[in-house]
Design a protein around this motif. Structure first.
Motif, PDB file in Angstrom:
ATOM      1  N   PHE A   1     -20.310   0.398   3.015  1.00 56.40           N
ATOM      2  CA  PHE A   1     -20.329   0.197   4.485  1.00 56.40           C
ATOM      3  C   PHE A   1     -18.204   0.370   4.143  1.00 56.40           C
ATOM      4  CE2 PHE A   1     -18.380  -1.976   8.824  1.00 56.40           C
ATOM      5  CZ  PHE A   1     -19.772  -0.885   9.552  1.00 56.40           C
ATOM      6  N   LEU A   2     -17.625   1.337   5.394  1.00 60.19           N
ATOM      7  CA  LEU A   2     -16.051   1.018   4.905  1.00 60.19           C
ATOM      8  C   LEU A   2     -15.839   0.631   6.163  1.00 60.19           C
ATOM      9  CD1 LEU A   2     -13.732   2.445   3.202  1.00 60.19           C
ATOM     10  CD2 LEU A   2     -14.405   4.351   4.816  1.00 60.19           C
ATOM     11  N   LYS A   3     -15.149  -0.311   6.118  1.00 62.48           N
ATOM     12  CA  LYS A   3     -13.897  -0.961   7.320  1.00 62.48           C
ATOM     13  C   LYS A   3     -13.205  -0.581   7.873  1.00 62.48           C
ATOM     14  CE  LYS A   3     -14.699  -4.747   9.077  1.00 62.48           C
ATOM     15  NZ  LYS A   3     -15.650  -4.937  10.384  1.00 62.48           N
ATOM     16  N   SER A   4     -12.184   0.312   6.742  1.00 54.58           N
ATOM     17  CA  SER A   4     -11.032   0.471   7.155  1.00 54.58           C
ATOM     18  C   SER A   4      -9.900   0.959   6.011  1.00 54.58           C
ATOM     19  CB  SER A   4     -10.016  -0.686   7.767  1.00 54.58           C
ATOM     20  OG  SER A   4      -9.627  -2.137   7.278  1.00 54.58           O
ATOM     21  N   LEU A   5      -9.038   1.556   6.382  1.00 56.95           N
ATOM     22  CA  LEU A   5      -7.787   1.990   5.970  1.00 56.95           C
ATOM     23  C   LEU A   5      -6.955   1.766   5.950  1.00 56.95           C
ATOM     24  CD1 LEU A   5      -6.438   3.300   3.293  1.00 56.95           C
ATOM     25  CD2 LEU A   5      -6.479   5.471   4.077  1.00 56.95           C
ATOM     26  N   THR A   6      -5.492   0.888   5.374  1.00 57.39           N
ATOM     27  CA  THR A   6      -4.454   0.364   5.974  1.00 57.39           C
ATOM     28  C   THR A   6      -3.563   1.170   5.186  1.00 57.39           C
ATOM     29  OG1 THR A   6      -5.820  -1.019   6.984  1.00 57.39           O
ATOM     30  CG2 THR A   6      -2.886  -1.253   7.047  1.00 57.39           C
ATOM     31  N   LEU A   7      -2.576   1.656   5.145  1.00 56.65           N
ATOM     32  CA  LEU A   7      -1.263   2.926   4.439  1.00 56.65           C
ATOM     33  C   LEU A   7       0.249   1.461   5.002  1.00 56.65           C
ATOM     34  CD1 LEU A   7      -1.735   6.209   4.596  1.00 56.65           C
ATOM     35  CD2 LEU A   7      -2.792   4.387   2.912  1.00 56.65           C
ATOM     36  N   GLU A   8       0.760   1.317   4.338  1.00 58.56           N
ATOM     37  CA  GLU A   8       1.423   0.051   4.591  1.00 58.56           C
ATOM     38  C   GLU A   8       3.298   1.511   3.581  1.00 58.56           C
ATOM     39  OE1 GLU A   8       1.908  -2.388   5.452  1.00 58.56           O
ATOM     40  OE2 GLU A   8      -0.445  -3.290   4.843  1.00 58.56           O
ATOM     41  N   ASP A   9       4.588   0.670   4.703  1.00 53.41           N
ATOM     42  CA  ASP A   9       5.730   1.550   4.585  1.00 53.41           C
ATOM     43  C   ASP A   9       5.678   3.093   4.163  1.00 53.41           C
ATOM     44  OD1 ASP A   9       6.690  -1.095   4.380  1.00 53.41           O
ATOM     45  OD2 ASP A   9       6.192  -1.403   2.046  1.00 53.41           O
ATOM     46  N   VAL A  10       4.781   3.821   5.616  1.00 54.34           N
ATOM     47  CA  VAL A  10       4.891   4.928   5.434  1.00 54.34           C
ATOM     48  C   VAL A  10       6.132   5.757   5.836  1.00 54.34           C
ATOM     49  CG1 VAL A  10       3.961   7.088   6.987  1.00 54.34           C
ATOM     50  CG2 VAL A  10       2.612   5.156   5.912  1.00 54.34           C
ATOM     51  N   PRO A  11       7.016   6.476   5.045  1.00 50.43           N
ATOM     52  CA  PRO A  11       8.215   6.918   5.946  1.00 50.43           C
ATOM     53  C   PRO A  11       8.376   7.460   7.411  1.00 50.43           C
ATOM     54  CG  PRO A  11       7.945   8.127   3.737  1.00 50.43           C
ATOM     55  CD  PRO A  11       6.935   7.241   4.148  1.00 50.43           C
ATOM     56  N   GLY A  12       9.143   6.616   8.468  1.00 54.76           N
ATOM     57  CA  GLY A  12       8.731   7.397   9.768  1.00 54.76           C
ATOM     58  C   GLY A  12       7.663   6.409  10.223  1.00 54.76           C
ATOM     59  N   GLU A  13       6.930   6.020  10.001  1.00 54.72           N
ATOM     60  CA  GLU A  13       6.129   5.411  10.204  1.00 54.72           C
ATOM     61  C   GLU A  13       5.753   3.889  10.318  1.00 54.72           C
ATOM     62  OE1 GLU A  13       3.831   7.163  12.728  1.00 54.72           O
ATOM     63  OE2 GLU A  13       5.956   8.586  12.787  1.00 54.72           O
ATOM     64  N   GLY A  14       5.662   3.300   9.098  1.00 57.81           N
ATOM     65  CA  GLY A  14       5.234   1.773   9.286  1.00 57.81           C
ATOM     66  C   GLY A  14       4.318   1.954   8.858  1.00 57.81           C
ATOM     67  N   ARG A  15       3.868   1.116   9.449  1.00 56.26           N
ATOM     68  CA  ARG A  15       2.420   0.362   9.004  1.00 56.26           C
ATOM     69  C   ARG A  15       0.843   1.695   9.499  1.00 56.26           C
ATOM     70  NH1 ARG A  15      -1.865  -2.747  10.898  1.00 56.26           N
ATOM     71  NH2 ARG A  15      -3.266  -3.743   8.910  1.00 56.26           N
TER      72      ARG A  15
END
Length: 877
Positions: free
Chosen positions: A131-145
């Protein structure tokens, strides 16, 4: 050399000049729950998955660009980044209790390839799903989280024709979707619709429609359980339910779908994401239903055949709560216990090992063992009990039938002014009607078309009833007359045979014959009302009518569509509970038929009432106006004036309705600035068209359907859907044990007609009225099974989410939407405070009555268990 590498890593040459390097790493966190954690403590699943990891068959993710796409000839699909794999799967020891596990994942990011990620592709190369709850990316250039809410089961990649794709938590109307993501959005919806062919399996994510064609099993050889298919015909219209694609029965009726054995009920197809969550009381509902059917029913049948199927006195009935029922022993019955988990056995039997069936004391008899018998309580429950959605104002006298006179003859009421005039405080009937003093609980026209078949072909002996009530100065209702009607013995075309009963005179002696007859008359009304409540107010008007909305929403609205995000929390678990209901509750020979007076005609009766269902009238203000319980009043709160000020369901309900509507209006206004935006939304228009023309196909030509051409129609429609799925269901479900846990208060079956003077039955009634009463209403076996069932259905699970709550953090990226939702939650908290205040006002007698039960069925939140309060977001039980 090392200095050059370090400089390149920093994006500069060794002389300090800028180098055009746009490649770097993006760190992400994946939250998931493994199969062995969630379901079966399946250690084999964990071992196999670890072996897959050692062989390099892990879980891969690829980011999808929202700004860079393939050439037009390739569909402009967003470019995919390089595959990244979940890290540290092998050393992660799956916990032995329910819980989430976070995994690191590192993506290689290139400006020209990815830019801003708008989605990701995931491939599960293991042998087992998770069961996949979420994916969170950190420090995406120009976007942040950047956050991707997923909340979905991901099966091994070989199970899918297309790779699984998930999007960010940003909302997009179809025309606003970044071009590189459009094809992914469209393909996702195509997959969810399926091709309409074949039997669906647990890993299929297909939402499709079918008629209720699995309510009986032609292959079991029991022709008495034959039931018509509901839906798809003018004779038996019905909302659609989710297609399973199971093969037809092997009998001569290929239109009937084959059924699963009871022990395989968990395997009935619904899309896996619609299945009960891992905390659903350890599959409490399924196991509880199995326990009732497999253990309780045969044990009680044995008991009742041995000790008798009757209660001899009210004291005898009270032993269910005070002492319990000792169950018989025997090797055949003992073996059945082995199939059900011990915690379910203990819960259903309220036992720690002793074979004693002991029920908790229902609230309706906690303060007083006799207050339920009063006229005040009989009438109060029409405003604040299980079924407060039927009573209406009396607009004409005598009440007239709307049944076709050519078929049913004269079905008008025989209640006359003579029956009422001594009880109207000096008013004439005309004056009482003009001053809004007379009300009616009318179950005549709904039941009469089925009454002859019910009485001739089942063990029930029921009446069609009308009850006239008078509104007193303290806002309580007093019943004035009850009419019991039967079909004419010579044929329907000759009309009804009516008999009118009135309350005993004020100076009557306790236990007088007039009192006994009046008590029986009220019981026949309660039988009508109980059947209508369970089959219409509860099942049809909430469970059944919402399922097409669940299906259409998933088929036609993308997960990034703002209306999907608005409605989706209100569909949780509904398809699953409805599927289980078809297996053991509403099926031929099921528990509903066994415990309700229409018996084998239960679902046919429900179908006959769907003919009169009107979506727009399910909106609470419209419902109240239709029943004449409220009139428009622009200066009043909510724009309505209630004709009974102390009408707890309506008073609390209007507060809840307004909170929902304000939330929907605030939320939708963020995305639809004009009516034209509604009309030009392709997904929204297709959704509504399919819902009306396919999901509710038997009502598709009704003129009252909103056309979905402006914002007001969208707001009203979404508010109505949320109201039905949350508050209306709560009001008609979670008080079941409170009021009907004591069967004499809410009998579900009548087995004898009213005794006629000069008969042996009449003399028996004179000599032993309690015994006659108890042998007229629901028998012992049906009582025990009925209250076992409603105790289960009245219970909140531990994973419930209530109105104003969300099960997903970061469900939206729009701060304005989050702020509007927070205001909604605060508004509901204020409603709770007002309900507490009202329940403390002693002059509001309808809020607690002679039985001293405060009205809390529309109190938004609740604790776990059977609390008689709480509005879950969705129909989960």
């Amino acid at each position: 050399m090392q200095s050059i590498i370090d400089a390149l890593s920093a994006g500069h040459d060794d002389n300090g000049g800028q180098i055009n390097i746009a490649k770097r790493e993006i760190k992400g966190t994946v939250v998931l729950m493994k199969k062995n954690v969630l379901e079966f403590n399946d250690f084999n699943a964990s071992i196999v998955d670890r072996f897959d990891e050692l062989l390099g068959r892990g879980v891969s993710l690829q980011l999808i660009s929202s700004v860079h796409g393939d050439p037009p000839e390739n569909g402009n699909k967003g470019k995919l980044g390089k595959a990244a794999y979940l890290e540290n799967w092998i050393p992660t020891i799956a916990p032995l209790k329910t819980g989430e596990t976070a995994y690191d994942v590192t993506f290689e990011w290139e400006e020209e390839e990815i830019g801003v990620p708008g989605g990701f592709v995931i491939k599960n190369n293991h042998h087992n799903e998770f069961f996949l709850k979420s994916l969170t990316l950190e420090d995406v250039p120009g976007e942040g989280r950047i956050h991707f809410p997923c909340n979905s089961w991901v099966y091994p990649a070989k199970r899918y024709a297309k790779d699984r794709v998930f999007f960010t938590n940003k909302s997009y109307l179809p025309h606003e979707m970044p071009l590189p993501l459009v094809k992914y959005r469209e393909e996702e919806l195509v997959g969810l619709r399926g091709n309409g062919q074949g039997e669906l399996r647990e890993w299929d994510r297909v939402y499709d429609y079918a008629c209720y064609n699995d309510l009986w099993d032609p292959d079991d050889g029991d022709a008495d359980n034959a039931r018509p298919t509901l839906g798809g015909s003018a004779e038996y219209p019905y909302p659609r339910w989710g297609r399973t694609g199971r093969p037809p029965s092997k009998s001569a009726d290929p239109k009937v779908e084959s059924r699963l054995p009871l022990l395989m009920s968990l395997d009935i197809y619904v899309p896996r994401d619609e299945r009960f969550g891992h905390l659903k009381m350890s599959d409490f509902l399924l196991n509880g239903l199995k326990a009732i059917v497999q253990i309780v029913k045969p044990e009680l049948e044995a008991l009742c055949s041995e000790d008798g199927n009757e209660f001899d006195s009210f004291d005898d009935a009270l032993k269910l709560y005070d002492g319990g029922v000792k169950l018989p022993r025997g090797p055949t019955l003992d073996n059945l216990w082995k199939d059900i988990p011990l915690d379910i056995i203990n819960l259903i039997f309220h036992t720690d090992g002793e074979r004693i069936l002991k029920y908790p004391l229902p609230e309706v008899i906690k303060e007083s063992r006799t207050a339920w018998r009063t006229d005040e309580e009989f009438a109060r429950e029409m405003l604040a009990g299980l079924n407060p959605v039927v009573i209406s104002i009396l607009q004409e006298f005598p009440p007239r039938s709307k049944l076709d006179a050519k078929v049913y003859g004269n079905q008008d009421s025989s209640i006359s002014e003579e029956h009422l005039r001594h009880q109207l405080n000096g008013l004439t009937v005309a004056e009482a009607i003009k001053t809004n003093k007379l009300f009616i609980l009318d179950h005549h026209d709904t039941i009469m078309p089925y009454l002859r078949r019910i009485n001739d072909n089942t063990t029930s002996k029921a009446y069609a009833t009308r009850t006239i009530l008078y509104l007193q100065n303290d806002d309580t209702l007093k019943p004035l007359a009850i009419e019991l009607s039967l079909p004419h013995p010579d044929g329907d075309q000759f009309g009804a045979i009516n008999k009118v009963y009135t309350p005993p005179p004020a100076d009557h002696k306790e236990g007088s014959l007039e009192e006994i007859i009046w008590q029986l008359a009220k019981a026949y009304v309660a039988v009508n009302d109980s059947g209508y409540h369970e089959l219409i107010s509860h099942f049809l008007h909430t469970h059944a009518v919402i399922e097409p909305f669940v299906i259409a929403t998933n088929r036609q609205l993308s997960v990034v569509h703002p209306i999907f995000k608005l409605l989706h929390p209100h569909f949780r678990d509904t398809m699953n509970i409805n599927a289980l209901g078809r297996q053991v509750l509403i099926n031929g020979g099921g528990l509903m038929e066994f415990t309700l007076y229409p018996a084998k005609y239960c679902m046919e009766f429900s179908s006959s009432l769907y003919k009169h269902w009107n979506f727009t009238e399910q909106a609470l203000p419209q419902d109240l106006k239709k029943r004449g319980m409220a009139v428009p009043d622009p200066v009043s709160k909510h724009g309505l004036r209630l004709l009974i000020k102390d009408y707890p369901y309506a008073v609390d309900g209007l507060d809840i309705w307004s909170a929902i509507r304000n939330w929907v209006a605030n939320y939708t206004s963020l995305y639809y600035k004009t009516d034209d935006a509604i009309r030009s939304d392709v997904e929204l228009q297709t959704w509504w068209k399919e819902l009306v023309e396919v999901g509710h196909a038997d009502k598709r030509d009704e003129p009252w359907w909103p056309k979905m051409r402006n914002r007001d129609e969208l707001i009203e429609s979404c508010t109505t859907v949320i109201w039905i799925a949350s508050a209306l269901h709560a009001a008609t479900n979670f008080g079941q044990y409170t009021y009907a846990g004591y069967m004499p208060n809410r009998p579900t079956i009548s087995r004898r007609f009213m005794p006629e003077e000069g008969t042996l039955e009449f003399e028996e009634m004179r000599e032993n009225p309690d015994r006659v009463f108890l042998r007229t209403i629901t028998a012992r076996l049906q009582t025990l099974l009925g209250i076992s069932l409603i105790e289960l259905l009245s219970t909140h699970s531990s994973d419930e989410f209530y109105l104003g709550q969300r099960d997903t953090a970061g469900w939206t990226a729009e701060l304005e939407a989050e702020a509007a939702f927070e205001r909604f939650g605060k508004a509901l908290t204020e409603v709770e405070e007002r309900i507490v205040e009202r329940n403390g006002e002693e002059n509001l007698r309808n809020r607690y009555g002679a039985v001293k039960i405060p009205y809390t069925l529309l109190f938004p939140t609740s604790e776990v268990g059977r609390t008689g309060k709480g509005i879950p977001n969705s129909i989960t039980i």
